[in-house]
Design an enzyme around this catalytic site. Sequence first.
Site, PDB file in Angstrom:
ATOM      1  N   ASN A 188       9.615  -7.522 -12.297  1.00 37.33           N
ATOM      2  CA  ASN A 188       8.696  -7.086 -11.254  1.00 37.33           C
ATOM      3  C   ASN A 188       8.548  -8.227 -10.257  1.00 37.33           C
ATOM      4  OD1 ASN A 188       6.130  -5.988  -9.992  1.00 37.33           O
ATOM      5  ND2 ASN A 188       6.519  -4.382 -11.488  1.00 37.33           N
ATOM      6  N   TRP A 189       7.377  -8.404  -9.695  1.00 35.81           N
ATOM      7  CA  TRP A 189       7.233  -9.421  -8.643  1.00 35.81           C
ATOM      8  C   TRP A 189       7.355 -10.870  -9.126  1.00 35.81           C
ATOM      9  CZ3 TRP A 189       3.557 -13.115  -9.118  1.00 35.81           C
ATOM     10  CH2 TRP A 189       2.512 -12.841  -9.993  1.00 35.81           C
ATOM     11  N   THR A 219       6.436  -3.930   2.090  1.00 29.66           N
ATOM     12  CA  THR A 219       7.125  -5.227   2.158  1.00 29.66           C
ATOM     13  C   THR A 219       6.258  -6.301   1.512  1.00 29.66           C
ATOM     14  OG1 THR A 219       6.166  -5.392   4.362  1.00 29.66           O
ATOM     15  CG2 THR A 219       8.443  -4.664   4.228  1.00 29.66           C
ATOM     16  N   ASP A 257       9.393   4.598  -8.445  1.00 31.96           N
ATOM     17  CA  ASP A 257       8.558   3.487  -7.986  1.00 31.96           C
ATOM     18  C   ASP A 257       9.225   2.143  -8.252  1.00 31.96           C
ATOM     19  OD1 ASP A 257       6.401   2.149  -6.863  1.00 31.96           O
ATOM     20  OD2 ASP A 257       5.284   2.073  -8.740  1.00 31.96           O
ATOM     21  N   GLY A 271       0.807  -1.230   0.000  1.00 34.82           N
ATOM     22  CA  GLY A 271       0.000   0.000   0.000  1.00 34.82           C
ATOM     23  C   GLY A 271       0.823   1.255   0.000  1.00 34.82           C
ATOM     24  N   ASN A 309       9.282   1.187  -2.514  1.00 37.73           N
ATOM     25  CA  ASN A 309       9.693   2.550  -2.821  1.00 37.73           C
ATOM     26  C   ASN A 309       9.467   3.499  -1.645  1.00 37.73           C
ATOM     27  OD1 ASN A 309       6.892   1.816  -4.072  1.00 37.73           O
ATOM     28  ND2 ASN A 309       6.723   3.925  -3.391  1.00 37.73           N
TER      29      ASN A 309
END
Lengths: 523, 338
Positions: free
Chosen positions: A381-382, A233, A295, A182, A252
């Site tokens: 990315n993830w 996290t 970001d 978030g 970030n």
Amino acid sequence: MTTRRFAFILALAAPLFGQVGLDPAKLLEQPTDTWPTYHGDYSGRRFSTLKQINSSNVRTMTLAWMYHASGNPGSIKATPLEINGILYFAAPDHVWAVDARNGREIWTFKWTSKGGTHIGNRGVAVFHDWLYVETPDCHLVSLNIKDGSQRWAVPICDLDQFYYGSLAPTVVHDVLITGVSGDDLDRPGYVSGYNLETGAMKWRFYTVPQKKGDPGSETWPNEEMMKHGGGMTWQPPTYDPALNLLYITTGNPQPVIAHKNREGANLFTACVVALNPDTGKMQWYFQASPHDTHDWDATQVPVLFDADWEGQPRKMLALAARNGYFFVLDRATGKNLLSTPYVKVNWAKGVDKNGSPIPDPAKMPQLDGSLVSPNQGGATNWPPPTFSPQTGLFYVNASRAYSVYYVFDPDANPMGWGGIDEGGATLETMIEAIDYRTGKIRWVHPWQTGSRAGLMSTAGNLLFAGDGSNNVIALDATTGAILWHAGLGSSVSNGPISYELDGEQYVVVGAGETLWAFVMRSK
Amino acid sequence: MQRLAPFLLLFALFVGAASAHAQEYNPETAYSTFRKVCGVCHATDFSMPPRSKDQWTQTIQKMQGLGAKGSPDEFALIIEYLMRREGSVKGGGRGVQAGSADKHLVDFAAAERGRKVWAAECINCHGTQARGGPQGANLVRSEMVLHDRYGSEIIPYLKKGHPLQSGHPISSLTGENLSDVVHFIHEQVYDTLRGSPIFHQQDLLTGDAKAGAAFFNGAGGCTACHSVTGDLAKIGAKYDVPALELRIVSPRNARGPNRPRVTITVTAAGAPPVTGYPAAFDDFTVALRDAQGVYHSWARTPDVKVVKNDPFAAHDALLDKYTDKDMHDLLAYLVTLK
């Protein structure tokens, strides 16, 4: 030895009588008949030692079953766990148990949501007979794996502060470790350890200093900014049992794009941080993106492996970061061994003495726009990469793209995002096989259209992947040659897993709302 | 009749548009399209903020840049779906996808009234955007504000005797005044979040038009495909400045019936080449629709040659060459073509 560690060892040694649950000893093994954690084991390598399916016979692998997830959950981004023949996986507000032999649904759990960002859920943790999952509305929920009935739910974050839950929890010893997501508003990130039985919090580590004088506070202009400095996290951590170190990666800093009121490196955002899993105390950190303005959180997988480094055996951690850099660290000390771009980037002026890239102020977001590569989506990315100890190669789904970063909020004291990236184009998407010793790219397989598929390597010299054209693909891990593929109707949306049941090796991937299982039939 | 005719015409247009729309927009088709295209990455059963058509179009273009796949008609339908759905979910209030489902929804009219109370009684200490200052707390980051619903936390706190900048007691404000200020404060929070509707580009015209002309005619190689008296004539009048900049750096994202599109030409052994818009193109198959709309597909074998005809390739190549100054100069130049 602490009482807690002793209790854990006792738990490992306890015989299992008729349990459907996870024998904790499995957490310390390489995954074979069980895929007990998000990454298959604690290392984050996503390497299966199974080789019944291998580069010489993968063409004869067949479809075992498919399971279309009930309840319109959106894309399956979770990596399923496989425990005693049952798969457990999640999507926002949903958990399923599915028979790993035939794809039949055993139970489902639906959480009644009070809101939160429903962008994805990476999966669940299981310990003995209990399952743990985060919800978008900031709850940690424990279910009985026998029937999906709820044992308890505890709040882990404040929805009103725009936090949400998305990652798969991790069990280490008797601690359940969670993170939070978030970055809509300026709030601090944290990792927490919870009691496995009750959900009571044991410890919390804030990823940004909460007061002047705390470690890292010298990298922020004032207490107000550090306390609200972000660093979410949202990637499951990895863990080294021998060193007893937990490796978390942080998001970030805040405000994200309009950054002029947070001069400094902004520790411990965009970092790899090593924590003691029993206490949450920090042992060391390495910052992948000092003063990130794009970001590019560093929330990619910190992959652990032991191998030779300049002729000496070394315990290492490798990270292919969203900012386009590939890092290798000594995971006992955090010492940087290698920092090199794995795609062409234009935002850094080299690396500093610690191995952290030096951001070029001209390529930070500007009022009139700055053309930057990678774009916000990142060089990766993830979706999880994989490391094969057989080939010594680190495989990552990579992308090379530009976009224009604009500051929208010209205020001297911006808040929140205050800008965004727009436009641009993706020039290349590909799998890269990176030699960890040099950072050099051993081979590349380009995609016509890339995807956010995770990767898995196996002892059968295979690399499982997905393209942006709905295919699941097996490549030769040594050469990158394509050996097998199947069209799934949607692109692979999670990390593939493999397990052995009844003497047969399975490979399972999620594509959209469907799980697909492939198998090598022994007869 | 002369006065009536325009009304009739308007009426006819309205009815025509409405009936055409009713025929075109099928909620079930729209929802299934939304799920098919957006559901690849997003859960599709949650609420999102109200946004204008332009804002949704920008979002969709961004998603296309990230790999969202669908036809132009599908994306148009998704934009329509998102606009309709958000209108009904949020009732016109301002809110965001993130946060609690029961979050405070801002009443625009009340917030506007609240802005006046704010200016008279609050702004000196808490600042124009409620971000605080030496004399007053930052309300955008205040947990009390974030936990508030329609004044549930803020109004009792104020009523304990919070000072006003006019020097009058808090009791001088009516219940409606307080409620309006609460709407204003929540609006400031939402205007801070990612995707805030007040966010937009600032002054982008910082470049040198002359240098931009030189780049256009020289190093940029733009004249190989474009002409300022031909296809780009009056381009500066056609788009606003931010849109023009994005057209320069990412024309691939542009939409519209006459836009250039990628085509592929496939030549199988012993067969004439076939050209069309790609329908599938990966390591295993290539498929296209030809100019007659006929679908063709081939397995990708050494005997099947595929050539991608990409009208944007030169723009992509420029991304590795542009300096930010080139980009700003080029924009400053093209803006002058009116």
